[in-house]
Design a protein around this motif. Structure first.
Motif, PDB file in Angstrom:
ATOM      1  N   ILE A  28       0.684  -1.272  -0.073  1.00 16.40           N
ATOM      2  CA  ILE A  28      -0.004   0.139  -0.038  1.00 16.40           C
ATOM      3  C   ILE A  28       0.943   1.119   0.041  1.00 16.40           C
ATOM      4  O   ILE A  28       0.582   2.121  -0.803  1.00 16.40           O
ATOM      5  CB  ILE A  28      -0.900   0.074   1.249  1.00 16.40           C
ATOM      6  N   LEU A  29       1.989   1.266   0.806  1.00 14.88           N
ATOM      7  CA  LEU A  29       2.934   2.601   0.984  1.00 14.88           C
ATOM      8  C   LEU A  29       3.388   2.728  -0.430  1.00 14.88           C
ATOM      9  O   LEU A  29       3.446   3.711  -0.807  1.00 14.88           O
ATOM     10  CB  LEU A  29       3.722   2.168   2.177  1.00 14.88           C
ATOM     11  N   GLU A  30       3.973   1.639  -1.084  1.00 15.76           N
ATOM     12  CA  GLU A  30       4.591   1.626  -2.348  1.00 15.76           C
ATOM     13  C   GLU A  30       3.645   2.388  -3.455  1.00 15.76           C
ATOM     14  O   GLU A  30       4.161   3.087  -4.132  1.00 15.76           O
ATOM     15  CB  GLU A  30       5.101   0.527  -2.684  1.00 15.76           C
ATOM     16  N   ALA A  31       2.523   1.841  -3.420  1.00 20.31           N
ATOM     17  CA  ALA A  31       1.455   2.180  -4.423  1.00 20.31           C
ATOM     18  C   ALA A  31       1.233   3.574  -4.189  1.00 20.31           C
ATOM     19  O   ALA A  31       1.072   4.499  -5.300  1.00 20.31           O
ATOM     20  CB  ALA A  31       0.236   1.480  -4.252  1.00 20.31           C
ATOM     21  N   ILE A  32       1.176   4.167  -2.945  1.00 19.64           N
ATOM     22  CA  ILE A  32       0.756   5.642  -2.760  1.00 19.64           C
ATOM     23  C   ILE A  32       2.129   6.298  -3.393  1.00 19.64           C
ATOM     24  O   ILE A  32       1.854   7.440  -3.796  1.00 19.64           O
ATOM     25  CB  ILE A  32       0.419   5.986  -1.245  1.00 19.64           C
ATOM     26  N   LYS A  33       3.364   5.875  -3.103  1.00 20.15           N
ATOM     27  CA  LYS A  33       4.477   6.431  -3.541  1.00 20.15           C
ATOM     28  C   LYS A  33       4.534   6.803  -5.068  1.00 20.15           C
ATOM     29  O   LYS A  33       5.062   7.554  -5.485  1.00 20.15           O
ATOM     30  CB  LYS A  33       5.849   5.947  -2.904  1.00 20.15           C
ATOM     31  N   GLU A  34       4.074   5.566  -5.608  1.00 23.33           N
ATOM     32  CA  GLU A  34       3.940   5.574  -7.160  1.00 23.33           C
ATOM     33  C   GLU A  34       3.354   6.705  -7.721  1.00 23.33           C
ATOM     34  O   GLU A  34       3.272   7.099  -8.824  1.00 23.33           O
ATOM     35  CB  GLU A  34       3.626   4.085  -7.514  1.00 23.33           C
ATOM     36  N   LYS A  35       2.356   7.097  -6.856  1.00 25.00           N
ATOM     37  CA  LYS A  35       1.262   7.924  -7.627  1.00 25.00           C
ATOM     38  C   LYS A  35       1.956   9.547  -7.082  1.00 25.00           C
ATOM     39  O   LYS A  35       1.303  10.343  -7.239  1.00 25.00           O
ATOM     40  CB  LYS A  35      -0.298   8.129  -6.538  1.00 25.00           C
ATOM     41  N   GLY A  36       3.376   9.603  -6.484  1.00 27.27           N
ATOM     42  CA  GLY A  36       3.944  10.890  -6.413  1.00 27.27           C
ATOM     43  C   GLY A  36       3.375  11.418  -4.953  1.00 27.27           C
ATOM     44  O   GLY A  36       3.809  12.655  -4.802  1.00 27.27           O
ATOM     45  N   TRP A  37       2.928  10.419  -3.975  1.00 26.15           N
ATOM     46  CA  TRP A  37       2.576  11.174  -2.668  1.00 26.15           C
ATOM     47  C   TRP A  37       3.716  10.409  -1.568  1.00 26.15           C
ATOM     48  O   TRP A  37       4.439   9.510  -1.938  1.00 26.15           O
ATOM     49  CB  TRP A  37       1.108  10.689  -2.487  1.00 26.15           C
ATOM     50  N   GLY A  38       3.784  11.214  -0.840  1.00 30.80           N
ATOM     51  CA  GLY A  38       4.791  10.680   0.510  1.00 30.80           C
ATOM     52  C   GLY A  38       4.075  10.003   1.244  1.00 30.80           C
ATOM     53  O   GLY A  38       2.625   9.986   1.359  1.00 30.80           O
ATOM     54  N   CYS A  39       4.747   8.987   2.031  1.00 30.86           N
ATOM     55  CA  CYS A  39       3.716   7.773   2.693  1.00 30.86           C
ATOM     56  C   CYS A  39       4.604   7.221   3.646  1.00 30.86           C
ATOM     57  O   CYS A  39       5.787   6.997   3.389  1.00 30.86           O
ATOM     58  CB  CYS A  39       3.132   6.716   1.919  1.00 30.86           C
ATOM     59  N   GLU A  40       4.280   6.949   5.117  1.00 24.61           N
ATOM     60  CA  GLU A  40       5.178   6.449   6.121  1.00 24.61           C
ATOM     61  C   GLU A  40       4.237   5.697   7.148  1.00 24.61           C
ATOM     62  O   GLU A  40       3.261   5.976   7.162  1.00 24.61           O
ATOM     63  CB  GLU A  40       5.976   7.676   6.775  1.00 24.61           C
ATOM     64  N   VAL A  41       4.810   4.842   7.723  1.00 21.86           N
ATOM     65  CA  VAL A  41       4.198   4.028   8.769  1.00 21.86           C
ATOM     66  C   VAL A  41       4.468   4.646  10.097  1.00 21.86           C
ATOM     67  O   VAL A  41       5.640   4.861  10.420  1.00 21.86           O
ATOM     68  CB  VAL A  41       4.457   2.666   8.734  1.00 21.86           C
ATOM     69  N   VAL A  42       3.515   4.624  10.839  1.00 25.10           N
ATOM     70  CA  VAL A  42       3.479   5.172  12.347  1.00 25.10           C
ATOM     71  C   VAL A  42       3.055   4.146  13.113  1.00 25.10           C
ATOM     72  O   VAL A  42       1.903   3.638  12.841  1.00 25.10           O
ATOM     73  CB  VAL A  42       3.195   6.437  12.663  1.00 25.10           C
ATOM     74  N   TYR A  43       3.780   3.635  14.030  1.00 21.71           N
ATOM     75  CA  TYR A  43       3.207   2.721  15.379  1.00 21.71           C
ATOM     76  C   TYR A  43       2.549   3.276  16.174  1.00 21.71           C
ATOM     77  O   TYR A  43       2.984   4.550  16.762  1.00 21.71           O
ATOM     78  CB  TYR A  43       4.157   1.699  15.963  1.00 21.71           C
ATOM     79  N   PHE A  44       1.134   3.032  16.685  1.00 22.10           N
ATOM     80  CA  PHE A  44       0.530   3.851  17.853  1.00 22.10           C
ATOM     81  C   PHE A  44       0.784   3.240  19.110  1.00 22.10           C
ATOM     82  O   PHE A  44       0.676   1.837  19.226  1.00 22.10           O
ATOM     83  CB  PHE A  44      -0.802   3.766  17.288  1.00 22.10           C
ATOM     84  N   ARG A  45       0.932   4.002  20.067  1.00 18.74           N
ATOM     85  CA  ARG A  45       0.960   3.738  21.575  1.00 18.74           C
ATOM     86  C   ARG A  45      -0.077   4.652  22.135  1.00 18.74           C
ATOM     87  O   ARG A  45       0.117   5.988  21.969  1.00 18.74           O
ATOM     88  CB  ARG A  45       2.109   3.645  22.186  1.00 18.74           C
ATOM     89  N   ASP A  46      -0.810   4.362  23.089  1.00 18.77           N
ATOM     90  CA  ASP A  46      -1.715   5.321  23.933  1.00 18.77           C
ATOM     91  C   ASP A  46      -0.589   6.525  24.148  1.00 18.77           C
ATOM     92  O   ASP A  46      -1.165   7.573  24.387  1.00 18.77           O
ATOM     93  CB  ASP A  46      -2.270   4.504  24.931  1.00 18.77           C
TER      94      ASP A  46
END
Length: 239
Positions: A28-46
């Motif tokens: 999903i991240l790579e597909a978004i980047k292929e469209k010219g957008w930035g994307c990153e994963v963030v882990y969530f903690r309370d």
């Protein structure tokens, strides 16, 4: 427009592969980047909620939630509150927490019990008292499936069978020492328990925020697989 998307994930869990992410997160991240957008994963903690909010609201146009219900040890309350805050701040939510709660809740099965889609002997237990009163009787009608409200990986989904020959008839409330064979869908491992011990174990699925158990008839054709239908409104777009 910032042309950036953040993907939220949880740390650990049986839905992750060797790289620490769900199998389709990086595609999903790579597909978004292929469209010219930035994307990153963030882990969530309370404990990071406020910092994540401040970071995301100023940097991203939208978020993609990749956290399965039940994956956060502390529950989804703080996570959903953070997603609502981000949505209110202008980020496009994929999906909004209200949509996730409404569509993901297993008691949707109970609401459909009067249709041809779901057997009419499908129940929801919102209290331990309801569960311990009703389940000893429902199991007397044959194999049952218990589904916890949280998660979609098969954790907390149990196929329950009476293991030994017991003198009873359908509709009887079975004694607590009745032997059961219990198979969890997440990995098909089998456990043998008494009815009383198994119900005690299952109380964890009922207590707490959004706790609930669905009790329904075992459908043998599940072994053949599932049919998933995607809809836009009331129109099927993919099967």
């Amino acid at each position: 427009m910032k042309k950036n998307i953040v993907i939220f994930e949880s740390e650990g869990g049986s839905d992750k592969i060797f790289n620490g992410h769900r199998k389709d997160t990086m595609p999903i991240l790579e597909a978004i980047k292929e469209k010219g957008w930035g994307c990153e994963v963030v882990y969530f903690r309370d404990e990071w909620a406020d910092d994540i909010f401040d970071y995301a609201k100023d940097k991203f146009d939208g978020y993609i939630s990749r956290i399965n219900p039940g994956s956060l040890a502390t529950g989804e309350k703080v996570y959903f509150e953070t997603l609502r805050r981000l949505s209110d701040a202008g980020l496009v939510g994929m999906s909004h927490p209200d949509a996730m709660s409404n569509f993901g809740a297993k008691d949707a099965l109970v609401k459909l019990a009067e249709t041809d889609l779901v057997p009419d002997d499908t129940y929801a237990y919102y209290t331990v008292e309801e569960f311990t009163k009703t389940f000893p009787k429902s199991i007397s009608y044959g194999e049952r499936v218990l589904k916890q409200n949280r998660g979609s990986t098969g954790e907390g989904i149990w196929r329950v069978q009476i293991e030994e020959s017991v003198d009873y008839k359908a509709g009887d409330s079975l004694p607590l020492d009745t032997k059961l064979k219990c198979t969890e869908a997440v990995d098909n491992h089998v456990e043998y328990n008494t009815l009383g011990d198994f119900m005690k174990f299952c109380e964890q699925y009922i207590v707490g925020e959004n706790g609930m158990l669905v009790d329904m008839r075992f459908m043998p054709r599940i072994k053949e697989g599932e049919i998933r239908i995607l809809l836009i409104g009331d129109k099927p777009v993919f099967v």
